[in-house]
Scaffold this motif. Structure first.
Motif, PDB file in Angstrom:
ATOM      1  N   TYR A   1      39.284  27.186  15.640  1.00 32.93           N
ATOM      2  CA  TYR A   1      39.575  28.032  16.819  1.00 32.93           C
ATOM      3  C   TYR A   1      38.460  29.040  17.056  1.00 32.93           C
ATOM      4  N   MET A   2      37.972  29.676  15.998  1.00 31.61           N
ATOM      5  CA  MET A   2      36.912  30.677  16.117  1.00 31.61           C
ATOM      6  C   MET A   2      35.633  30.070  16.700  1.00 31.61           C
ATOM      7  N   TRP A   4      35.432  27.398  18.645  1.00 30.05           N
ATOM      8  CA  TRP A   4      35.660  27.094  20.066  1.00 30.05           C
ATOM      9  C   TRP A   4      35.566  28.360  20.905  1.00 30.05           C
ATOM     10  N   GLU A   5      36.158  29.448  20.420  1.00 36.19           N
ATOM     11  CA  GLU A   5      36.144  30.715  21.141  1.00 36.19           C
ATOM     12  C   GLU A   5      34.716  31.249  21.287  1.00 36.19           C
ATOM     13  N   ARG A   6      33.952  31.120  20.207  1.00 33.14           N
ATOM     14  CA  ARG A   6      32.572  31.586  20.246  1.00 33.14           C
ATOM     15  C   ARG A   6      31.750  30.778  21.243  1.00 33.14           C
ATOM     16  N   THR A   7      31.949  29.455  21.259  1.00 34.93           N
ATOM     17  CA  THR A   7      31.239  28.588  22.204  1.00 34.93           C
ATOM     18  C   THR A   7      31.598  28.944  23.637  1.00 34.93           C
ATOM     19  N   ARG A   8      32.874  29.259  23.860  1.00 31.24           N
ATOM     20  CA  ARG A   8      33.337  29.637  25.203  1.00 31.24           C
ATOM     21  C   ARG A   8      32.667  30.934  25.664  1.00 31.24           C
ATOM     22  N   ILE A   9      32.577  31.908  24.777  1.00 30.40           N
ATOM     23  CA  ILE A   9      31.937  33.183  25.105  1.00 30.40           C
ATOM     24  C   ILE A   9      30.456  32.972  25.405  1.00 30.40           C
TER      25      ILE A   9
END
Length: 414
Positions: A1-2, A4-9
């Motif tokens: 999850y972390m 994916w979230e970092r890639t999104r940011i």
């Protein structure tokens, strides 16, 4: 999850940076405030993106040269005749421009992004070209509504005709080279030809000899690599000779004295003033030749060194190399020139050894544009303007981005 979230940011930050570049491409000649806002936004997002990615800037000889120049500008603050002005210049201009250079290099990393950036730039330049022609006939600028200062010369949204000329000299090489790339729709080539005619006409009407010399330098450079450009240059020369009787008196006079730099004629006040500025700049340089008087302090020291007969206020040197010598000394100028030397060395090496892809043409245009810019730097203040100074670093970043794209392309050498 972390992850994916970092890639999104990272993707969001990247889109904000790209959007900022597009906004600057459009508003570049129109609003300095918008340039400041969106360049700052792009830099903040770029730094945040690199921190999240845990990436440094590229470790290359070219990057090292840029950082050495930045380091010397930082050092200059501590030996400056006015540390407050030098520190303000360092953080308000030099650091911002160099960071923005890294933003451009990192963000324009594929053909689609570069094409979009250039198309927005071309559309903006078309508006400026129309504004320039409108100004010629009405003596009014319909974009910024500036009051008329130069009756016989056009300058559109820029403060002076020389500045407008510099902008045109940067844009035209990209117009020429991108014409030889592939397009989905053939009508685009007709639009590019029309835009070239418009901008070249405006370049003539600026009556800026510095810009004319700069254009000749960039066009001759393009001739070496794209032979049809040589034919174009010859036709343009013949056209100017044939149509010269229809030009304004000032244009005919400048064309007649194109290679004559007379500092004694009252009819050529620009040359007379430049002689005074250059004498003052040389005296400054000789005061502290190796390290200079301090970053950004030319105008602060101007009155100490200018001739007593000069009755006006402080001015720039109208020779960026001389101003750099007076402010940063020989060492500072060498550190700056090393950036240009490395860019041309690596750029020409790639131009010689690689096939003609889209990125190849963009690199060629960047080299030609910066060659013209470098020529005009010898007689004008362009590097020390907020917008045109940043334009230098934008084109440099675009050229390095094109180099990086070429290295990633799976093409065989010639």
């Amino acid at each position: 999850y972390m992850t994916w979230e970092r890639t999104r940011i990272i993707n969001i930050l990247d889109k904000v940076i790209l959007f900022s570049l597009y906004v600057i491409a459009y508003f570049f000649p129109i609003s300095k405030a918008i340039i400041e806002i969106f360049s700052t936004l792009a830099i903040i997002c770029f730094i945040a993106k690199k921190i999240i990615q845990r990436q440094d800037i590229p470790k290359t000889n070219f990057t090292l040269a840029v950082l050495v120049y930045l380091a010397f500008c930082f050092f200059s603050v501590f030996i400056s005749t006015n540390p407050r002005i030098s520190s303000r210049t360092l953080f308000g201009k030099v650091v911002q421009d160099i960071l923005f250079f890294f933003v451009v290099e990192d963000t324009l990393n594929n053909e689609r992004r570069i094409r979009n950036f250039l198309y927005i730039l071309f559309f903006s330049s078309a508006l400026l070209g129309i504004d320039g022609v409108y100004q010629h006939f009405t003596h009014k600028d319909f974009i910024r509504h500036r009051r008329t200062i130069f009756e016989d010369r056009i300058y559109a949204t820029f403060p002076t005709p020389n500045d407008f000329g510099c902008y045109l000299v940067i844009i035209i090489p990209f117009l020429i080279t991108i014409f030889f790339t592939k397009f989905r729709y053939k009508i685009v080539k007709f639009l590019l030809v029309g835009l070239f005619i418009l901008l070249f006409t405006c370049l003539i009407m600026t009556v800026s000899r510095g810009a004319w010399f700069a254009f000749m330098a960039s066009a001759l450079f393009l001739c070496v690599w794209i032979y049809p450009v040589g034919v174009l240059l010859l036709l343009l020369g013949l056209f100017i000779i044939v149509t010269q009787p229809f030009y304004t008196h000032l244009i005919r006079e400048r064309l007649g004295n194109f290679f004559i730099f007379n500092t004694t004629l009252p009819s050529d006040p620009g040359s007379v003033e430049r002689k005074i500025f250059w004498q003052a700049g040389w005296k400054m340089f000789m005061t502290r030749p190796w390290l200079g008087l301090g970053l950004g302090t030319f105008m602060f020291n101007f009155e100490r060194f200018v001739a007593e007969t000069y009755r006006y206020g402080p001015s720039y040197a109208h020779n960026c190399y001389l101003q750099m010598l007076s402010e940063l000394g020989v060492i500072g100028l060498i550190s700056f020139l090393s950036i240009l030397i490395l860019f041309f060395y690596y750029g020409i090496k790639i131009i010689v050894n690689r096939q003609k892809t889209f990125s190849w043409y963009i690199l060629l245009a960047s080299l030609a544009a910066l060659l013209g810019y470098s020529v005009q730097m010898a007689v004008d203040t362009i590097f020390y303007n907020l917008d045109l100074g940043m334009l230098f670093w934008i084109v440099l970043g675009l050229g390095i981005a094109a180099m990086n794209n070429i290295k990633l392309e799976t093409v065989t050498p010639k």
